[in-house]
Design a protein around this motif. Structure first.
Motif, PDB file in Angstrom:
ATOM      1  N   SER A  93       3.693   0.969  -9.354  1.00 14.58           N
ATOM      2  CA  SER A  93       3.869  -0.522 -10.166  1.00 14.58           C
ATOM      3  C   SER A  93       3.379   0.223 -11.915  1.00 14.58           C
ATOM      4  O   SER A  93       2.102   0.947 -11.857  1.00 14.58           O
ATOM      5  N   TRP A  94       4.334  -0.388 -13.119  1.00 12.01           N
ATOM      6  CA  TRP A  94       3.091   0.533 -14.260  1.00 12.01           C
ATOM      7  C   TRP A  94       3.131  -0.270 -14.539  1.00 12.01           C
ATOM      8  O   TRP A  94       1.945  -0.516 -15.714  1.00 12.01           O
ATOM      9  N   ALA A  95       1.709  -1.525 -13.862  1.00 10.05           N
ATOM     10  CA  ALA A  95       1.208  -2.533 -14.862  1.00 10.05           C
ATOM     11  C   ALA A  95      -0.155  -1.539 -14.917  1.00 10.05           C
ATOM     12  O   ALA A  95      -0.540  -1.341 -13.815  1.00 10.05           O
ATOM     13  N   THR A  96      -0.581  -2.244 -15.800  1.00  8.63           N
ATOM     14  CA  THR A  96      -2.170  -2.147 -16.170  1.00  8.63           C
ATOM     15  C   THR A  96      -2.900  -2.511 -15.925  1.00  8.63           C
ATOM     16  O   THR A  96      -4.080  -2.037 -15.036  1.00  8.63           O
ATOM     17  N   TYR A  97      -2.712  -4.322 -15.460  1.00  4.09           N
ATOM     18  CA  TYR A  97      -3.480  -5.057 -14.392  1.00  4.09           C
ATOM     19  C   TYR A  97      -3.255  -5.157 -13.267  1.00  4.09           C
ATOM     20  O   TYR A  97      -1.785  -5.430 -13.232  1.00  4.09           O
ATOM     21  N   LEU A  98      -4.723  -5.109 -12.099  1.00  5.27           N
ATOM     22  CA  LEU A  98      -3.226  -6.427 -11.333  1.00  5.27           C
ATOM     23  C   LEU A  98      -2.173  -7.819 -11.228  1.00  5.27           C
ATOM     24  O   LEU A  98      -1.769  -7.376 -10.471  1.00  5.27           O
ATOM     25  N   TRP A 136      -4.831  -0.533 -10.097  1.00  3.71           N
ATOM     26  CA  TRP A 136      -5.552  -0.836  -8.815  1.00  3.71           C
ATOM     27  C   TRP A 136      -6.794  -0.532  -8.613  1.00  3.71           C
ATOM     28  O   TRP A 136      -7.661  -0.436  -9.808  1.00  3.71           O
ATOM     29  N   THR A 137      -7.796  -1.602  -8.084  1.00  2.00           N
ATOM     30  CA  THR A 137      -8.923  -1.673  -8.310  1.00  2.00           C
ATOM     31  C   THR A 137      -9.534  -1.318  -7.195  1.00  2.00           C
ATOM     32  O   THR A 137      -9.823  -0.584  -5.743  1.00  2.00           O
ATOM     33  N   THR A 138     -10.479  -2.327  -6.980  1.00  2.00           N
ATOM     34  CA  THR A 138     -11.335  -2.207  -5.818  1.00  2.00           C
ATOM     35  C   THR A 138     -10.928  -2.707  -4.300  1.00  2.00           C
ATOM     36  O   THR A 138      -9.694  -3.732  -4.208  1.00  2.00           O
ATOM     37  N   MET A 139     -11.047  -2.037  -3.167  1.00  2.00           N
ATOM     38  CA  MET A 139      -9.915  -2.299  -1.678  1.00  2.00           C
ATOM     39  C   MET A 139     -10.356  -3.552  -1.483  1.00  2.00           C
ATOM     40  O   MET A 139      -9.766  -4.664  -1.336  1.00  2.00           O
ATOM     41  N   ASN A 140     -11.905  -3.731  -2.398  1.00  2.00           N
ATOM     42  CA  ASN A 140     -11.668  -5.702  -1.366  1.00  2.00           C
ATOM     43  C   ASN A 140     -11.138  -6.103  -2.612  1.00  2.00           C
ATOM     44  O   ASN A 140     -10.614  -7.678  -2.251  1.00  2.00           O
ATOM     45  N   LYS A 141     -10.677  -6.617  -3.625  1.00  2.00           N
ATOM     46  CA  LYS A 141      -9.851  -7.401  -4.827  1.00  2.00           C
ATOM     47  C   LYS A 141      -9.146  -6.627  -4.046  1.00  2.00           C
ATOM     48  O   LYS A 141      -7.913  -7.712  -4.593  1.00  2.00           O
ATOM     49  N   LEU A 142      -8.193  -5.839  -4.020  1.00  2.00           N
ATOM     50  CA  LEU A 142      -6.800  -5.776  -3.423  1.00  2.00           C
ATOM     51  C   LEU A 142      -6.346  -6.436  -2.548  1.00  2.00           C
ATOM     52  O   LEU A 142      -5.213  -7.461  -2.004  1.00  2.00           O
ATOM     53  N   HIS A 143      -7.323  -6.105  -1.816  1.00  2.00           N
ATOM     54  CA  HIS A 143      -7.336  -7.347  -0.233  1.00  2.00           C
ATOM     55  C   HIS A 143      -7.897  -9.109  -0.914  1.00  2.00           C
ATOM     56  O   HIS A 143      -6.767  -9.586  -0.131  1.00  2.00           O
TER      57      HIS A 143
END
Length: 232
Positions: A54-59, A87-94
């Protein structure tokens, strides 16, 4: 049930950054990808996306891109690319996927997934030391990515084969070896898939069987946005 891969979707649904300015290969690519994807991939299939999703800058900007992916068939495993700033921490992604009901989407970082008896490993990678502009800072990032790859490979339990997915090409066209390639050899990897190369840069792809390992470029524009089948 089958295993597929594709890289560099560069979805622009969250922000206005279409890729068709880079040539006819990208014309209507979002619609073409969905049509191609749904024509070959079933709900029980697994698709590994090797970076630059994704081209997004923030989640929070990426929600429309994730919604698009969620509507497509199969389980999706995402790898970080150099343009995945969201992309951020795995916890935040989940937390993000759980909150939005994206149970069919997961992330590959320092871990392993299993497809039948095939281990799916990988990391983003970085430019390789053979590049003329390779700097001391690049060396730090490259070494960190080698460590991430080893963490992923070390997490494998029992398997018949190991497939490695990386965003950056693991070696130059001169096929000079480096620590990343040596790590792949050390763990008896059988296939290595990567993206990152577009347009005229396709000429820099290394493909075929080298030292018993099959290398393949799977960038979206290189594949004409048709996911590549790796295994039944």
């Amino acid at each position: 049930m089958a295993l597929y891969t594709i890289a560099d979707l560069h979805l622009p649904l969250g922000i206005d950054k279409p890729m068709d300015i880079f040539g006819s290969a990208w014309k209507n690519y979002v619609e073409r990808l969905a049509d191609n994807w749904q024509s070959v991939i079933c709900e029980e299939d697994v698709v590994v996306l090797a970076g630059d999703f994704s081209w997004a800058t923030y989640l929070e900007q990426s929600i429309k891109d994730f919604e698009y992916l969620h509507k497509l068939n199969g389980k999706k495993i995402l790898l970080k690319g150099n343009h995945d700033y969201w992309w951020t921490t795995m916890n935040k992604l989940h937390e993000f996927t759980d909150k939005n009901g994206f149970a069919d989407i997961d992330f590959l970082q320092n871990n392993t997934f299993m497809y039948k008896d095939i281990a799916i490993c990988g990391t983003r990678g970085w430019i390789h030391p053979a590049w003329d502009s390779f700097s001391d800072e690049d060396r730090k990032i490259f070494d960190r990515e080698v460590l991430r790859l080893e963490l992923s490979l070390n997490s494998v339990k029992e398997c018949r084969e190991i497939y490695v997915f990386t965003h950056y090409p693991p070696m130059p066209v001169t096929m000079e070896t480096n620590q990343f390639v040596e790590m792949i050899k050390k763990y008896s990897v059988t296939k290595c898939m990567y993206g990152h190369l577009h347009g005229a840069s396709h000429k820099n792809a290394v493909e075929g069987i080298i030292d018993g390992i099959e290398y393949r470029l799977v960038s979206g524009d290189y594949l004409a946005f048709m996911p590549f089948k790796l295994s039944d």
